[in-house]
Design an enzyme around this catalytic site. Structure first.
Site, PDB file in Angstrom:
ATOM      1  NE  ARG A   7      16.559  13.842  -9.512  1.00  0.00           N
ATOM      2  CZ  ARG A   7      17.602  14.271  -8.878  1.00  0.00           C
ATOM      3  NH1 ARG A   7      17.456  15.026  -7.815  1.00  0.00           N
ATOM      4  NH2 ARG A   7      18.796  13.967  -9.291  1.00  0.00           N
ATOM      5  N   GLY A  20      26.060  13.659  -4.217  1.00  0.00           N
ATOM      6  CA  GLY A  20      26.386  12.764  -5.323  1.00  0.00           C
ATOM      7  C   GLY A  20      27.231  13.580  -6.289  1.00  0.00           C
ATOM      8  NE  ARG A  53      25.727   7.834  -4.032  1.00  0.00           N
ATOM      9  CZ  ARG A  53      24.987   8.531  -4.887  1.00  0.00           C
ATOM     10  NH1 ARG A  53      24.983   8.216  -6.155  1.00  0.00           N
ATOM     11  NH2 ARG A  53      24.274   9.540  -4.465  1.00  0.00           N
TER      12      ARG A  53
HETATM   13  P1  ADP Z   1      22.933  17.146  -3.011  1.00  0.00           P
HETATM   14  O1  ADP Z   1      23.732  16.343  -3.966  1.00  0.00           O
HETATM   15  O2  ADP Z   1      22.398  16.353  -1.878  1.00  0.00           O
HETATM   16  O3  ADP Z   1      21.950  18.088  -3.655  1.00  0.00           O
HETATM   17  P2  ADP Z   1      24.487  19.542  -2.530  1.00  0.00           P
HETATM   18  O4  ADP Z   1      24.598  19.882  -3.972  1.00  0.00           O
HETATM   19  O5  ADP Z   1      23.717  20.431  -1.638  1.00  0.00           O
HETATM   20  O6  ADP Z   1      24.030  18.063  -2.299  1.00  0.00           O
HETATM   21  O7  ADP Z   1      25.971  19.448  -1.987  1.00  0.00           O
HETATM   22  C1  ADP Z   1      26.260  19.077  -0.680  1.00  0.00           C
HETATM   23  C2  ADP Z   1      27.729  19.160  -0.490  1.00  0.00           C
HETATM   24  O8  ADP Z   1      28.158  20.510  -0.707  1.00  0.00           O
HETATM   25  C3  ADP Z   1      28.166  18.782   0.911  1.00  0.00           C
HETATM   26  O9  ADP Z   1      29.301  17.972   0.854  1.00  0.00           O
HETATM   27  C4  ADP Z   1      28.527  20.121   1.522  1.00  0.00           C
HETATM   28  O10 ADP Z   1      29.512  19.978   2.485  1.00  0.00           O
HETATM   29  C5  ADP Z   1      29.066  20.865   0.318  1.00  0.00           C
HETATM   30  N1  ADP Z   1      29.104  22.312   0.567  1.00  0.00           N
HETATM   31  C6  ADP Z   1      28.081  23.141   0.737  1.00  0.00           C
HETATM   32  N2  ADP Z   1      28.542  24.405   0.996  1.00  0.00           N
HETATM   33  C7  ADP Z   1      29.898  24.341   0.982  1.00  0.00           C
HETATM   34  C8  ADP Z   1      30.956  25.279   1.192  1.00  0.00           C
HETATM   35  N3  ADP Z   1      30.694  26.548   1.434  1.00  0.00           N
HETATM   36  N4  ADP Z   1      32.216  24.841   1.109  1.00  0.00           N
HETATM   37  C9  ADP Z   1      32.478  23.553   0.855  1.00  0.00           C
HETATM   38  N5  ADP Z   1      31.543  22.621   0.657  1.00  0.00           N
HETATM   39  C10 ADP Z   1      30.268  22.997   0.726  1.00  0.00           C
END
Ligand code: ADP
Length: 617
Positions: free
Chosen positions: A87, A208, A237
């Protein structure tokens, strides 16, 4: 399509390295490892969903060296890695598709560091580590910006002075492209439609966040811009902020460039609004308990997404499906509810019960797409489990297969022509008896040509060479094709000529069966190396009949580039390069059989040269 292709996917960040092996055939993840706190105190590695283990990862290279054996050990028996996909966050204006990594591509990615000072150096560290550890595999860079390279000018331009924009390379690029593309494809598949017939809005809501308008499979708008700071409210952000605010904060003296950067990238977004960090789960829980700051964070977050959805529907003149993805989009029923309520004006009707029941969490038999609009909703509301590693693996395989195909299409089989003789019918009879016709022994690769049972002895001024194969059918002129080494042995000085061009070449004495002798006054040549090809091949290689080209011969340990190679084009020809035994030996091409002509190895035609005008066929 190769059935079992295991791809190592690497996503290297500034202090973390994520690596996964994807079985491209089934689309499943065979193993994954995540090394965190690289170069900090107490780095840790987690393999699959196992417990965190301390590891000694001082840098990306050490992290990969530690993780790789653990991952490879999980490959099914007899399977090996076929390629590595990396990536890369910023591909700048030029990398608009996944690209095979070479030193030049690496240097170009390095040149893009000013556009992505946090990401590209880390991505490069991963690339360098992996290329050093796995030098024999193809490595492919898959860019987060590439999917958005189709943004029209009106969408990628900031309304600032064109001169300033050009001088500083300021334009919108967009990010999360690997995810948006994956979401769009998965949604189309779920809808049993061709993505080229759909208008989709894809919302990647993770740490993000970004949203894209995907019209007929192409990204036409997206919320992140020159950097991943623009657009939606994110974990830390800010997303959109009036640029005037930044000017004012700088003027105030309270912020300098670095502290403003930190404030906007690390201390804003959900974290900045809520005051309790960037985890949506915490924010939701506190909001439910009446925490005003968290309620505001949720409201601003959802409002911004709704605003973009409306805008992107306007950009595309309608929308067929709105897709939610990323940790928040996939898991948060309340956030989806806040965003998707009152989208009826777009034809999207939220079904509360289906929204509650959404479950796309990873699992072998779990669907990766769920629908939460009512059954008669004109515009569908979808949740798509995004899988960037799988997207990278898919692109990597595509590029590797394309590369293999291009190489196969542009490679030329090589045949070594051992010394041989072409005879006229008159000469055949003089050597083998009146009325004798040549007896075919085995066909040659060029259609209609064959090696004969008949052989002749060549008697030169110095020495002779016995049992030289005659090739059929008979020709209008006698022609004796020998190598330079043969010339020394026979005591002749034959010119290097194209087949048929025997005028003023030396003569020789031939001895046939029962001692019949023929003295030829001309006919001995050293064959000009040449390539036979069809007119279609000529188009493919960009050459014409009688061109002189340069050809690189790919052989183990003795790669050689031949100049002065004649191109012969005829529809009856079969693609093949002919070189003599001296040339074959010099290039390390070995002949294992005694056949007059023997196909071996392959060559690649490199460039066009001048025309050769003395071919008489
Ligand atoms: P990244 O962009 O780092 O890959 P992710 O796609 O894993 O991040 O998303 C992380 C976000 O998803 C965090 O804000 C986390 O709180 C939120 N999240 C994960 N599970 C849940 C849930 N069950 N309910 C609400 N928010 C969630």
């Amino acid at each position: 399509m190769m059935p079992d292709m295991h791809v190592l996917v690497i996503n290297c960040g500034s202090s973390s390295l994520k690596a996964a092996i994807i079985d491209h055939h089934t689309g499943t993840q065979v193993a994954d490892a995540r090394v965190e706190r690289i170069g900090e105190a107490e780095p840790q590695m987690r393999v699959d969903s196992g417990a965190a283990e301390p590891c000694n990862a001082l840098d990306a290279s050490a992290a990969l060296a530690i993780a790789l054996p653990r991952l490879v050990a999980r490959l099914p028996d007899g399977q090996a890695l076929a390629a590595v996909g990396h990536r890369v966050v910023h591909g700048g204006p030029d990398f608009v598709r996944p690209t095979v990594l070479t030193d030049d591509v690496e240097a170009a990615i390095e040149g893009l560091i000013p556009l992505a000072p946090l990401h590209n150096p880390a991505n490069l560290a991963g690339i360098r580590a992996a290329r050093a550890l796995l030098p024999d595999l193809p490595h492919v860079a898959v860019f987060d910006t590439a999917f958005h390279s189709t943004l029209p000018r009106r969408a990628r331009s900031y309304a600032i002075s064109t001169a300033v924009a050009e001088a500083h390379g300021i334009r919108r690029y967009g990010f999360h492209g690997i995810s948006h593309q994956f979401i769009a494809r998965a949604a189309a598949q779920h809808m049993e439609a061709d993505v080229r017939d759909l208008r989709l809005i894809t919302c990647h809501l993770g740490n993000g966040c970004s949203v894209a308008a995907v019209e007929h499979g192409r990204s036409v708008e997206t919320s992140m811009g020159m950097t991943p700071l623009e657009g939606l409210v994110m974990g830390t952000r800010s997303g959109d902020v009036d640029a005037g605010v930044l000017v004012q904060l700088l003027r105030s003296g309270e912020f300098d460039v670095d502290s403003l950067d930190t404030m906007l990238n690390r201390n804003s977004g959900l974290a900045g609004l809520s005051g309790v960090g960037n985890d949506m789960r915490d924010i939701e829980a506190r909001a439910a308990d009446g925490d005003e700051a968290c309620r505001l964070a949720l409201q601003v977050f959802a409002h911004r997404v709704r605003k973009y959805i409306g805008a992107y529907a306007a950009v595309m003149g309608g929308v067929d499906a709105i897709c939610f993805s990323g940790g928040i989009g996939e898991n948060s029923e309340p956030v989806r509810h806040r965003i998707a309520q009152r989208l009826d004006y777009l034809g999207a009707r939220l079904d509360e019960e289906r929204n509650r029941d959404v479950d796309v969490s990873a699992g072998a038999d779990k669907p990766t797409v769920a629908e939460f609009s009512t059954r008669h909703s004109r515009t569908r509301l979808l949740v798509v489990a995004t899988d960037e590693a799988r997207g990278i693996a898919r692109d990597t395989v595509r590029v590797v297969l394309e590369l293999a195909q291009t190489q196969a299409e542009l490679s030329i089989p090589v045949a070594i022509s051992a010394r041989h003789v072409h005879l006229t019918q008159e000469c055949v009879e003089a050597l083998f008896g009146a009325g004798h016709t040549l007896t075919a022994r085995n066909p040659l690769t060029q259609p209609g040509q064959f090696a004969c049972e008949e052989t002749v002895d060549l008697i030169g001024p110095k020495r002779s060479i016995e049992r030289v194969r005659v090739l059929g059918p008979t020709r209008g002129k006698n022609q004796i094709e020998i190598s330079r080494t043969d010339e020394f042995r026979l005591g002749l000085d034959a010119p290097v000529r194209a087949s048929g061009d025997v005028a003023n070449s030396p003569g020789i004495t031939l001895v046939g069966s029962e001692g019949r002798r023929v003295d030829l006054h001309e006919g001995v040549i050293c064959a000009l190396r040449h390539i036979h090809m069809t007119p279609e091949d000529a188009v493919r290689f960009g050459v014409k009949d009688r061109d002189i080209v340069e050809v690189a011969l790919d052989s183990t340990g003795r790669d050689l580039v031949f100049g002065d190679v004649l191109v012969r084009v005829k529809s009856s020809y079969k693609l093949e390069m002919h070189i003599d035994t001296d040339e074959g030996n010099a290039a390390g091409v070995t002949s294992e059989t005694t056949a007059a002509l023997h196909a071996m190895g392959s060559a690649t035609l490199r460039r066009r040269g001048t025309r050769y005008d003395r071919v008489e066929d």
